[in-house]
Design a protein around this motif. Structure first.
Motif, PDB file in Angstrom:
ATOM      1  N   MET A  47       0.847  -1.179   0.000  1.00 37.33           N
ATOM      2  CA  MET A  47       0.000   0.000   0.000  1.00 37.33           C
ATOM      3  C   MET A  47       0.893   1.242   0.000  1.00 37.33           C
ATOM      4  O   MET A  47       1.838   1.341   0.766  1.00 37.33           O
ATOM      5  CB  MET A  47      -0.899  -0.025   1.235  1.00 37.33           C
ATOM      6  N   ILE A  48       0.549   2.179  -0.843  1.00 38.73           N
ATOM      7  CA  ILE A  48       1.263   3.446  -0.934  1.00 38.73           C
ATOM      8  C   ILE A  48       0.399   4.524  -0.294  1.00 38.73           C
ATOM      9  O   ILE A  48      -0.802   4.611  -0.538  1.00 38.73           O
ATOM     10  CB  ILE A  48       1.552   3.814  -2.410  1.00 38.73           C
ATOM     11  N   ILE A  49       1.029   5.328   0.527  1.00 34.36           N
ATOM     12  CA  ILE A  49       0.356   6.480   1.115  1.00 34.36           C
ATOM     13  C   ILE A  49       1.014   7.713   0.511  1.00 34.36           C
ATOM     14  O   ILE A  49       2.237   7.796   0.475  1.00 34.36           O
ATOM     15  CB  ILE A  49       0.528   6.513   2.642  1.00 34.36           C
ATOM     16  N   PHE A  50       0.200   8.614  -0.004  1.00 33.85           N
ATOM     17  CA  PHE A  50       0.814   9.852  -0.451  1.00 33.85           C
ATOM     18  C   PHE A  50       0.145  11.019   0.234  1.00 33.85           C
ATOM     19  O   PHE A  50      -1.054  11.053   0.448  1.00 33.85           O
ATOM     20  CB  PHE A  50       0.893   9.993  -1.971  1.00 33.85           C
ATOM     21  N   ASN A  51       0.993  11.901   0.660  1.00 35.69           N
ATOM     22  CA  ASN A  51       0.598  13.042   1.465  1.00 35.69           C
ATOM     23  C   ASN A  51       0.985  14.311   0.734  1.00 35.69           C
ATOM     24  O   ASN A  51       2.132  14.474   0.345  1.00 35.69           O
ATOM     25  CB  ASN A  51       1.333  12.981   2.815  1.00 35.69           C
ATOM     26  N   LEU A 109       4.495   0.046   5.821  1.00 30.14           N
ATOM     27  CA  LEU A 109       5.242  -1.132   6.239  1.00 30.14           C
ATOM     28  C   LEU A 109       4.475  -1.884   7.325  1.00 30.14           C
ATOM     29  O   LEU A 109       3.829  -1.274   8.170  1.00 30.14           O
ATOM     30  CB  LEU A 109       6.626  -0.736   6.782  1.00 30.14           C
ATOM     31  N   ALA A 110       4.575  -3.195   7.297  1.00 27.49           N
ATOM     32  CA  ALA A 110       3.919  -4.011   8.315  1.00 27.49           C
ATOM     33  C   ALA A 110       4.561  -3.750   9.669  1.00 27.49           C
ATOM     34  O   ALA A 110       5.760  -3.517   9.777  1.00 27.49           O
ATOM     35  CB  ALA A 110       4.041  -5.483   7.957  1.00 27.49           C
ATOM     36  N   VAL A 111       3.749  -3.787  10.714  1.00 32.57           N
ATOM     37  CA  VAL A 111       4.238  -3.545  12.070  1.00 32.57           C
ATOM     38  C   VAL A 111       4.792  -4.842  12.643  1.00 32.57           C
ATOM     39  O   VAL A 111       4.302  -5.892  12.470  1.00 32.57           O
ATOM     40  CB  VAL A 111       3.101  -3.007  12.961  1.00 32.57           C
TER      41      VAL A 111
END
Length: 102
Positions: free
Chosen positions: A1-5, A100-102
């Protein structure tokens, strides 16, 4: 998953109009794109410049390609219209992040 801010620095004279634009234009367009989800709209609590408020506008993308295509395509056009309307009263930059997975 990509998060863009995308971080926006907004002059106090146009804050209300900007918030309305994010909710009613930016997110409405983004959520019609397959692969974009989880909108987040947050006020940044650190003052960067007197007379300005800062906001984080985030979306999650299924892939980096989806994020880049949105950001460089329709979102760029929307930000361009925002820039034409407000000029230097609204400044912005975008950061891409990988969840990233925790």
């Amino acid at each position: 998953m990509i998060i863009f801010n995308t971080t926006f620095h907004v002059h106090e004279s146009v804050v209300d109009s900007f918030k309305e634009w994010v909710r009613n234009v930016y997110f409405q367009h983004a959520l019609q794109i397959a692969g974009l989800s989880s909108p987040v709209f947050a006020r940044i609590l650190i003052e960067v410049q007197e007379g300005y408020e800062s906001f984080a506008v985030q979306l999650s993308a299924s892939t980096e390609d989806v994020a880049v295509e949105w950001h460089d395509g329709e979102a760029a056009a929307l930000r361009g219209l925002l820039n034409e309307k407000y000029g230097e009263k609204i400044l912005f930059f975008t950061t891409y992040m990988e969840s990233l997975a925790v």
